[in-house]
Design an enzyme around this catalytic site. Structure first.
Site, short mmCIF file in Angstrom:
data_model
loop_
_atom_site.label_atom_id
_atom_site.label_comp_id
_atom_site.label_asym_id
_atom_site.label_seq_id
_atom_site.Cartn_x
_atom_site.Cartn_y
_atom_site.Cartn_z
CB CYS A 51 -0.89 0.03 1.24
SG CYS A 51 -2.16 -1.24 1.23
CD GLN A 52 0.61 6.52 -3.18
OE1 GLN A 52 -0.46 6.19 -3.66
NE2 GLN A 52 1.28 7.58 -3.57
#
Length: 142
Positions: A51-52
């Protein structure tokens, strides 16, 4: 409610919005209503890789069903976590592992997200299903 019933309910809710900005706003509002995440579990063990934004999801068994707690440092992603937990939390692990999360496409969430956020969504779904698979041995079929 079943996973399918909850997904259908979400699809009906999003049908009320005419444009992408309203859907974004609704997702962010849902994130603000997410139950508090236990600070003791804000660790790398529960951090979703890929996930960013930072996303933590903690599973536990309650009354034979798999319950998830989640949080993110991004308001939009926190809303996405809220939607995923609404659909899957409190369900039997076996059903979570087998679930087709069709609501994601039907509410247009994938089209609303950047490539990085779409990859993060896929990573969250994958981790939730992996948790479910790990708990299927404690799940009794209906």
């Amino acid at each position: 409610m079943t996973i399918q019933e909850i997904q259908d309910e979400i699809i009906d809710e999003f049908a009320l919005f005419d444009n992408k900005e309203d859907r974004y706003g609704y997702i962010i509002e849902l994130g603000k209503k997410l139950a508090p995440y236990p600070e003791a579990y804000r660790t790398d063990d529960f951090l979703i890789k890929g996930c960013q934004s930072k996303v933590w999801i903690k599973p536990e068994i309650q009354n034979g069903n798999l319950v998830f707690y989640g949080d993110s440092d991004s308001t939009l992603v926190k809303g996405i976590v809220s939607l995923l937990l609404r659909v899957l939390s409190g369900q039997p692990a076996r059903e979570i592992a087998a679930a087709d999360l069709y609501f994601i496409d039907r509410i247009g969430m994938r089209q609303m997200l950047s490539m990085n956020r779409s990859n993060g969504l896929a990573a969250m779904v994958k981790q939730l299903k992996l948790y479910a698979l790990a708990y299927t041995s404690t799940d009794t079929p209906n």
